[in-house]
Design an enzyme around this catalytic site. Structure first.
Site, PDB file in Angstrom:
ATOM      1  N   GLU B  50       7.756 -80.764 -25.770  1.00  0.00           N
ATOM      2  CA  GLU B  50       6.428 -80.216 -26.213  1.00  0.00           C
ATOM      3  C   GLU B  50       5.494 -81.095 -26.904  1.00  0.00           C
ATOM      4  O   GLU B  50       4.286 -81.175 -26.533  1.00  0.00           O
ATOM      5  CB  GLU B  50       6.473 -78.880 -27.070  1.00  0.00           C
ATOM      6  CG  GLU B  50       6.931 -77.736 -26.455  1.00  0.00           C
ATOM      7  CD  GLU B  50       8.677 -77.735 -26.598  1.00  0.00           C
ATOM      8  OE1 GLU B  50       9.027 -78.459 -26.553  1.00  0.00           O
ATOM      9  OE2 GLU B  50       9.058 -76.411 -26.092  1.00  0.00           O
ATOM     10  N   PHE B 118      14.284 -64.381 -34.737  1.00  0.00           N
ATOM     11  CA  PHE B 118      14.731 -65.370 -33.659  1.00  0.00           C
ATOM     12  C   PHE B 118      13.501 -66.227 -33.235  1.00  0.00           C
ATOM     13  O   PHE B 118      12.592 -65.701 -32.676  1.00  0.00           O
ATOM     14  CB  PHE B 118      15.350 -64.840 -32.542  1.00  0.00           C
ATOM     15  CG  PHE B 118      15.931 -65.920 -31.496  1.00  0.00           C
ATOM     16  CD1 PHE B 118      16.887 -66.941 -32.043  1.00  0.00           C
ATOM     17  CD2 PHE B 118      15.375 -65.884 -30.178  1.00  0.00           C
ATOM     18  CE1 PHE B 118      16.991 -68.061 -31.137  1.00  0.00           C
ATOM     19  CE2 PHE B 118      15.848 -67.020 -29.448  1.00  0.00           C
ATOM     20  CZ  PHE B 118      16.736 -67.814 -29.739  1.00  0.00           C
ATOM     21  N   GLN B 119      13.545 -67.373 -33.350  1.00  0.00           N
ATOM     22  CA  GLN B 119      12.553 -68.380 -32.992  1.00  0.00           C
ATOM     23  C   GLN B 119      10.924 -68.078 -33.596  1.00  0.00           C
ATOM     24  O   GLN B 119      10.152 -68.147 -32.886  1.00  0.00           O
ATOM     25  CB  GLN B 119      12.536 -68.445 -31.368  1.00  0.00           C
ATOM     26  CG  GLN B 119      13.689 -69.124 -30.910  1.00  0.00           C
ATOM     27  CD  GLN B 119      13.171 -69.580 -29.566  1.00  0.00           C
ATOM     28  OE1 GLN B 119      12.589 -69.091 -28.692  1.00  0.00           O
ATOM     29  NE2 GLN B 119      14.069 -70.540 -29.166  1.00  0.00           N
ATOM     30  N   MET B 480       6.953-104.453 -33.918  1.00  0.00           N
ATOM     31  CA  MET B 480       5.747-104.782 -34.973  1.00  0.00           C
ATOM     32  C   MET B 480       6.315-104.714 -36.319  1.00  0.00           C
ATOM     33  O   MET B 480       6.199-105.451 -37.386  1.00  0.00           O
ATOM     34  CB  MET B 480       4.616-103.580 -34.965  1.00  0.00           C
ATOM     35  CG  MET B 480       3.407-103.892 -35.852  1.00  0.00           C
ATOM     36  SD  MET B 480       2.854-105.504 -35.637  1.00  0.00           S
ATOM     37  CE  MET B 480       1.596-105.047 -34.719  1.00  0.00           C
TER      38      MET B 480
END
Lengths: 170, 567
Positions: B50, B118-119, B480
């Site tokens: 995502e 859930f979730q 860097m």
């Protein structure tokens, strides 16, 4: 370093869940400290007023106001003129009052401060007091020798004097 | 008014916003939406993570100037887009995120949200500080208004990400939907047009200036104000420096271009800006990476600061003329007033001084020793690409070399994570940019450390047929960080050596992409030319010396006058 002052900001917001979090989180994230905050509905349905007290220099306050203005749920932000406002706070104070003398002294002090006794039992008294924060501080100091059991304060709320009012822009 | 489900209303709303593509990953809490999406003409690009989807939407938005849309399911799907939203927030990029959420109500419990189902994640609470606006839909009928508000707020005023959280039952319930409403948001009225009095003050100051200079920021790109900027610069013969986010808003091939200012700005821009007596700062928040320490930043300059966000003016630097307004109308008004008063400026002592400094800078430019250095590669890349080619970058040395040495010509052709400095941004952003501009070559300048953070999007790029070129400047290091350790921590290289770096060519091939190693500039040129012709993503692995530093540099805690190293 620029002098810091106490400022009172009157904020008109959408009256819905999460708005207080959004506002207080903004203060936390940007490192501004809220000295005092009170929230409640206004005369208009769906609209609430937050009265926020902040200590800071002028630049900080300018940023506070600008950042508050950016929040979508904030409809209007106004810095109140400290010379021209009415400011009030409510406190409930529960004090030990086991002897008759203590009880009578407390009631005398309460009269002088225009506090009201709102609950009585054999061991304690509870008073309500309204006024400026300074007045409430003074009253609490006076009550300390009796033994304060509990204090609840609302935080200040303020309005400007005179006919002008903080209204949402059309 | 029409009766339909929340999911159908969502897709209808997206069509009204002219959304043609969504980057996302599905999941349980999004199933009703995906089921409707299946029959729609909106393209869904299935990302591999995502975070990648959010960066793709961001890259898409930056390349084309309209909102990019990403979608994630509830809980972990939603929390995985958080970095992408924070990135878009700090760079003012219009990303609209749609998240699934557990149902508001369920059959066996009365209220489901807030029960740690859930979730379930409180994505509204989590994203409040990193979105311009977010909203949880409580009833299906609210979908059209929520989506319309999210798009309007994301793309107007100072752009920024917004989020609409859609509980699963609001996707399935049928309701009367009103798509026609005139959007009125009481607390949101962005101020686009500047105050004429402030314009007058700015013009007066510019007319009197002897050593005027422009500092152009990302706001110029966002507002599409490059033409207006060029007009003013040429009319007054004002040298133009850009901030990192402003890169590409002014053609760097133009004689008045000074390049970037800031921590890794050009010596020319960093030194000349200190000489200015009037600075026209537009669409920049004058952030520390641009200004260095504020003590000594433009000591003699009266600053005119234009920004659409009133809170940015005076936040960091005190200014003489504050102008709250969008860059395009504001610069246009300034130009009109100036053009009425003066004819085009001729060469003057200031511009002569600037040109001499620029000639000196260019003649002494050090691109490093050896055949194939990063700066030399970037110069060569410019020659190989057309003007409209889009460069995305990862974060780190690769990014700063690209900013310093790849000359951008057209607006919106440099896409990089400025504010948040998100490693792993460049590759998915490049994919998003390619979707937005399929006819422009898109190249991600990568470091090996940064590329590895989102390299799995090779799967997306190949499967969805979105060909981009990734040039991995490979030093097997977090370059860097290593540079800072070399310069400021006595070469104590703690936690920067990546050790077993994969064979990037083989990695690309494993995904079905092209993968090539190059060892010389000639090889690079030939491989790059081929990569631009092929219709598949190509990863070009270029080994670079791990000891190479990016210079010039303003040491941390110092001012622009202290710019050191290189030229």
């Amino acid at each position: 370093m620029e002098q810091k002052y106490v400022h009172i900001i009157s904020t008109i917001v959408e009256h819905k869940p999460g708005v207080l979090y959004t506002v207080s989180n903004l203060f936390r994230r940007r490192g501004f400290n809220i000295d005092n905050i009170s929230v409640g509905p206004t005369e208009e349905p769906g609209i609430a007023r937050m009265t926020i007290m902040v200590t800071g220099d002028n630049r900080t306050i300018e940023q506070v106001i600008k950042q508050l203005n950016k929040l979508i749920d904030v409809l209007k932000v106004t810095r109140l003129d400290p010379e021209n406002i009415v400011t009030r706070e409510l406190a409930l104070i529960k004090v030990n009052a086991t002897s008759t003398k203590a009880r009578s002294d407390i009631i005398n002090y309460a009269d002088i401060f225009r506090a009201r006794v709102v609950d009585v039992c054999t061991e304690s008294l509870m008073m309500e007091i309204t006024g400026t924060s300074d007045k409430i501080d003074a009253f609490i100091t006076l009550m300390k020798p009796f033994g304060i059991k509990e204090v609840a304060r609302t935080g200040i709320t303020s309005l400007s004097r005179g006919p002008k009012s903080v209204k949402i822009d059309d | 008014m029409a009766k339909m489900t929340g999911a159908q209303a969502l897709i209808e709303s997206l069509k009204q916003e002219k959304v043609d593509v969504i980057f996302g990953i599905s999941g349980g809490a999004l199933l009703p939406i995906h089921d409707v999406l299946y029959d729609s003409e909106i393209r869904h690009i299935l990302a591999r993570h995502e975070q990648g989807a959010a960066h793709m939407a961001d890259g898409y938005a930056r390349a084309i100037g309209k909102a990019g849309v990403c979608m994630a399911t509830s809980g972990p799907g939603a929390t995985n887009i958080v970095t992408g939203l924070a990135n878009a927030y700090l760079d003012s990029s219009p990303v609209v995120a749609l998240t699934g959420q557990v149902p508001t109500y369920s059959a066996n419990t009365s209220y489901m949200i807030g029960r740690d189902a859930f979730q379930e994640a409180d994505i509204i609470g989590i994203t409040t500080p990193i979105t311009k606006y977010n909203v949880q839909v409580k009833h299906a009928s609210e979908v059209p208004h929520a989506v319309k508000s999210a798009f309007y707020i994301a793309t107007s005023g100072r752009p920024g990400p917004t989020l609409v959280d859609l509980p699963k039952d609001t996707q399935t319930v049928k309701a009367e939907m009103d798509f026609s409403e005139n959007l009125q948001i009481r607390g949101y009225k962005p101020n686009i047009d500047p105050h004429p009095l402030q314009i007058k003050k700015a013009v007066k100051l510019l007319m009197k200036a002897e050593r005027p200079m422009i500092l152009a920021g990302g706001g110029v790109n966002l507002s599409g104000a490059s033409a207006e900027l060029l007009q003013i610069a040429e009319l007054l013969m004002m040298p133009v420096a850009t901030t990192f986010m402003g890169k590409s808003c002014f053609p760097e091939t133009h004689p008045l271009s000074m390049g970037n200012i800031g921590m890794h700005g050009t010596m020319l821009a960093n030194k000349m800006i200190l000489e200015a007596d009037v600075l026209l700062a537009v669409g920049t928040r004058l952030q520390d990476r641009s200004t260095g320490t504020l003590d000594g930043f433009c000591p003699d300059a009266k600053i005119i600061h234009i920004d659409v966000d009133a809170a940015e003016i005076g936040k960091n630097v005190p200014v003489e003329v504050p102008i709250v307004g969008d860059a395009k109308p504001t610069l246009s008004m300034i130009y009109q007033r100036l053009a009425n008063k003066i004819k085009k400026s001729k060469n003057n002592p200031w511009i002569k001084q600037v040109q001499e400094a620029k000639d000196k800078y260019l003649s002494e430019l050090d691109l490093g020793s050896g055949d194939l250095t990063s700066p030399k590669l970037l110069k060569e890349l410019r020659k190989l690409l057309p003007e409209q080619a889009i460069i995305a970058t990862e974060v780190g040395q690769n990014q700063m070399w690209a900013a310093l040495h790849f000359q951008t010509i057209k607006p919106r052709t440099f896409i990089s994570s400025g504010g948040l400095g998100t490693m792993g941004f460049g590759f998915p952003a490049a994919i998003g940019a390619k979707v937005a501009c399929p006819n422009s070559p898109v190249v991600d300048i990568a470091g090996d450390g940064s590329f590895r953070m989102t390299e799995q999007e090779l799967g997306t790029s190949v499967t969805e047929d979105i060909p981009v070129v990734v040039i991995v400047l490979n030093n097997s290091m977090l370059g860097m960080v290593a540079q800072w350790q070399r310069l400021f921590y006595q070469k104590r290289y703690a936690a920067v050596k990546l050790g077993s770096v994969p064979d990037f060519a083989k990695l690309a091939q494993a995904y079905g992409a092209e993968g090539v190693h190059v060892g010389s500039m000639a090889e690079f040129s030939s491989v790059m030319k081929n990569a631009l012709k092929t219709e598949v993503t190509t990863v070009i692995d270029v080994p670079i010396c791990p000891d190479d530093d990016v210079f010039p540099m303003v040491p941390p805690g110092k001012g622009l006058k202290d710019t050191v190293g290189g030229l």
